[in-house]
Design an enzyme around this catalytic site. Structure first.
Site, PDB file in Angstrom:
ATOM      1  CE  LYS A  81      -1.946   2.567   3.109  1.00 39.85           C
ATOM      2  NZ  LYS A  81      -1.785   3.851   2.395  1.00 39.85           N
ATOM      3  N   PRO A  82       0.867   1.979  -1.108  1.00 40.86           N
ATOM      4  CG  PRO A  82       0.420   3.005  -3.177  1.00 40.86           C
ATOM      5  CD  PRO A  82       0.149   1.751  -2.374  1.00 40.86           C
ATOM      6  CD  GLU A 105      -2.914   8.572   2.731  1.00 45.89           C
ATOM      7  OE1 GLU A 105      -2.169   7.592   2.602  1.00 45.89           O
ATOM      8  OE2 GLU A 105      -3.281   9.009   3.830  1.00 45.89           O
ATOM      9  CD  GLU A 124      13.742   0.728   9.503  1.00 47.01           C
ATOM     10  OE1 GLU A 124      14.049   1.700  10.230  1.00 47.01           O
ATOM     11  OE2 GLU A 124      14.479  -0.245   9.322  1.00 47.01           O
ATOM     12  CB  CYS A 157      13.156   8.854   8.796  1.00 48.31           C
ATOM     13  SG  CYS A 157      14.200   7.825   7.753  1.00 48.31           S
ATOM     14  CE  LYS A 170       4.319  17.413  11.354  1.00 52.37           C
ATOM     15  NZ  LYS A 170       4.696  16.022  11.313  1.00 52.37           N
ATOM     16  CD  GLU A 172       9.731  12.339  12.152  1.00 53.02           C
ATOM     17  OE1 GLU A 172       8.594  11.866  12.287  1.00 53.02           O
ATOM     18  OE2 GLU A 172      10.646  11.760  11.540  1.00 53.02           O
TER      19      GLU A 172
END
Ligand code: NAD
Length: 495
Positions: free
Chosen positions: A187-188, A190, A263, A298, A348, A399
Site C-alpha cells: 500500500k503506497p 495516498e 521503521e 527520517c 504542521k 519530529e
C-alpha cells in the site's frame, strides 16, 4: 523531458486502479481521493480507494499464490533473474519515475533522479544475489542426532510505505520480501501512489510473475489499518510515523500474531566538536543532509550541537548556505528545493515554526511560506534555522519532518552526549571530531541505531539501517532484511 512531462501528467490523470490477482481493479470505496501537485496546487488525479472487500480480495489472492508455491518453487536463478528484471525496468524508465516522484511529492527532479532512482533499481540486483546464499546452520548436538536449520518464507507480507521516498521505500521492502519467496500486498501512501502504480504496470506488461504474487491496494490509513490487522497477513513491514507504528503494534495482534518490522520517526543529533577535522566539510555536508529533500527524511540531523568556541562560525556558515538556497519549480534544474509534500504537512511545519518563536528560540533565517518560489503557489517553506534552542522546546523534541533545524551550544563532551540522548527517538546521530578515542566513546554511548563519524548520512545495502527507542523495531538492509522476511525452522533427525 518536455514530452515525457506531458506524457506523465496525462498518465497520472488516467483512472488509477488496484492491482489484485494479476488484474487491474477499480477501488470499490465511494471515497474519492484527490492528489494535488504541491508545487502548483493543481489537481493531478482522482481515484477510488480500495474497499475492505478489495483488501480481502488481495489477501485471498496473495495467500493462494503463496500456497500454490508457484514462486518459491521456481528454479532459484529464474527467481533471481525475474527480480533483476524488475530492477532493469526501473532503470529503463528512470526519467519517467523521477518526474512522477517530483510531481506528487515535490522533491526536485534531480534529487529523485540521482538520489532515489539508482537505489530503487540496484536493490533488486542486490537481493537477487542473496537468493542462493541464504544458508541454514548445521548445529552441533548430542551423538545420535542431526540438527539443522532452514530459512523459510513467512507467507503474505503487507508492505506499507510513506510519501517521502515513495518508490525507494517500496523497493526496500519488495526486493527482500520477494527474494525470500513471500507473496506481497503493498500500500503506497495516498499522497504519492503513482510511481508504484507505474512500476506495477510495467511489471504486468513485461514480466511473467505468478498471478497473485504481487498486489497493490490504494487507500489511506483506514485501508492500511485493515490490511495490517487481518489474520491472513503474516507480516507487516511498515515505514512511517511513530504514532501510526504504535497503532499497528496494538491492532496487528488482535486477530493473529504477526511478524512486525517498523521503521519510524527520528530527531537525530549532529555534534560538531571544535577539533572537527574539516569544519568546512562538516558545515557543507551537515547542511546538505539536513535540507535535501526539503527536510522530509527520517534520519536527517535536525538537532545540531556545536561546541562553544566554533558556535558562531558554524552558525554563520549554515545561515549563509540557507539564504542561498533557491526554492522553485521542482522540475527545473535551477531549483535546489521543492515544496513540502502536501497541505496538512505544510501547515504542521508552519505551526512548529510559530511554536519555536513563541517558546523563545531565535529565528536566524527562513521561517515562512516562500511566496516568491512559484508565483504564490505551492507549499514552500524556506530553509529555517533556529538558534538558542533548549531541549524542552517542542521544536527540539518533536519530529517536524521539514526544513527546520535546531541549533544549541555545549561546553563538554558529557554535556553534548546528554543533549544528544535527550530524545524519545534514536534513529541516527553524527559526530565530528579528530579525537579517535572520543569518536569511539561517542559511538558507544549515543543511543541511536546509526552513528556517523566525520561524515553524516552514509548508507549502503550491506549495512543495517534502522533505529532504537521510538524510531522503530528491526533493521532494513543486508542480511537483516533477509531475517526479517523469513522464519527459521529447526529440523532434528535421529540417526
Ligand atoms: P504515516 O505514518 O502518516 O503514513 C505512512 C503510511 O501508513 C501511509 O501509507 C499511510 O497511508 C499509512 N497509514 C496511516 N495510518 C495508518 C494506520 N492506522 N494503519 C496502517 N497504516 C496507516 O507517515 P508519513 O507521513 O507517510 O511519513 C512520514 C513519517 O515516516 C515520518 O515520521 C518519518 O520519520 C517516517 N519515515 C521513517 C523512515 C525510516 O526508515 N525510519 C523512512 C521514511 C519515513
Amino acid at each position: 523531458m518536455k514530452d515525457l512531462l506531458a506524457w506523465s501528467k496525462s498518465w497520472i490523470n488516467e483512472k488509477k486502479k488496484n492491482y489484485i490477482g494479476g488484474e487491474w481493479v477499480t477501488g470499490n470505496q465511494d471515497k474519492i481521493y484527490e492528489n494535488e501537485n504541491p508545487a502548483t496546487n493543481e489537481i493531478l488525479s482522482r481515484w477510488n480507494m480500495a474497499s475492505f472487500e478489495d483488501v480481502n480480495h488481495s489477501i485471498y489472492e496473495a495467500n493462494a499464490a503463496f500456497k500454490s508455491r508457484s514462486w518459491i518453487d521456481l528454479p532459484m536463478r529464474k527467481r533471481a533473474s525475474l527480480l533483476r528484471s524488475i530492477g532493469s525496468l526501473i532503470r529503463q524508465h528512470e526519467n519517467e519515475f523521477a518526474i512522477l516522484e517530483s510531481l506528487a511529492n515535490g522533491k526536485t527532479y534531480k534529487e529523485a533522479l540521482t538520489g532515489d532512482l539508482p537505489d530503487c533499481s540496484d536493490i533488486f540486483d542486490y537481493y537477487a544475489g542473496w537468493i542462493d546464499k541464504v544458508y541454514g546452520e548445521s548445529v552441533p548436538v548430542e551423538k545420535g542426532f542431526i540438527n539443522f536449520t532452514r530459512k523459510e518464507p513467512l507467507g503474505v507480507c503487507a508492505l506499507i510505505v510513506p510519501w517521502n521516498f515513495p518508490l525507494l521505500m517500496a523497493c526496500w521492502k519488495l526486493a527482500p520480501a520477494l527474494s525470500m519467496g513471500n507473496s506481497i500486498i503493498i500500500k503506497p501512501s495516498e499522497h504519492t501512489p503513482f510511481s508504484l502504480i507505474r512500476l506495477f504496470q510495467l511489471i504486468d506488461e513485461n514480466l511473467d510473475l505468478p498471478k497473485g504474487l504481487i498486489n497493490l491496494v490504494l487507500g489511506d490509513g483506514f485501508v492500511g489499518e485493515y490490511l495490517s490487522s487481518h489474520s491472513n497477513v503474516h507480516k507487516v513491514s511498515f515505514t512511517g510515523s511513530t504514532k501510526v507504528g504504535k497503532n499497528i503494534i496494538s491492532r496487528s495482534c488482535r486477530s493473529s500474531l504477526k511478524s512486525l518490522s517498523l521503521e519510524l520517526g527520528g530527531k537525530s543529533p549532529n555534534i560538531i566538536f571544535a577539533d572537527c577535522p574539516d569544519l568546512k566539510e562538516a558545515i557543507n555536508r551537515s547542511f546538505d543532509v539536513m535540507f535535501s529533500h526539503k527536510g522530509e527524511k527520517c534520519s536527517e540531523p535536525t538537532r545540531f550541537y556545536l561546541e562553544e568556541s566554533i558556535y558562531d562560525k558554524v552558525l554563520q556558515g549554515l545561515v549563509s548556505k540557507a539564504n542561498n538556497i533557491i526554492c522553485g519549480d521542482p522540475l527545473s534544474s535551477q531549483s535546489d528545493q521543492g515544496p513540502q509534500c502536501h497541505k496538512l504537512h505544510f501547515d504542521k511545519i508552519i505551526e512548529y515554526i510559530d511554536s519555536g518563536i513563541k517558546e523563545g528560540a531565535k529565528l536566524e533565517c527562513g521561517g515562512f511560506f516562500d511566496d516568491k518560489a512559484n508565483n504564490g503557489k505551492g507549499y514552500y517553506v524556506r530553509p529555517t534555522i533556529f538558534s538558542n534552542v533548549n531541549s524542552s522546546m517542542r521544536i527540539c523534541q518533536e519530529e517536524i519532518f521539514g526544513p527546520v533545524l535546531c541549533i544549541s551550544k555545549f561546553k563538554t563532551e558529557n554535556e553534548a552526549l546528554a543533549l544528544a540522548n535527550n530524545s524519545m527517538y534514536g534513529l541516527a546521530a553524527g559526530v565530528w571530531t579528530s579525537d579517535i578515542s572520543r569518536a569511539h566513546r561517542m559511538a558507544q554511548e549515543i543511543d541511536a541505531g546509526m552513528v556517523f563519524i566525520n561524515r553524516y548520512g552514509c548508507y549502503d545495502f550491506s549495512s543495517p539501517f534502522g533505529g532504537f527507542k521510538e524510531s522503530g523495531w528491526g533493521k532494513d538492509m543486508a542480511i537483516h532484511s533477509i531475517d526479517s522476511y523469513t522464519k527459521t525452522k529447526s529440523v532434528w533427525i535421529q540417526i
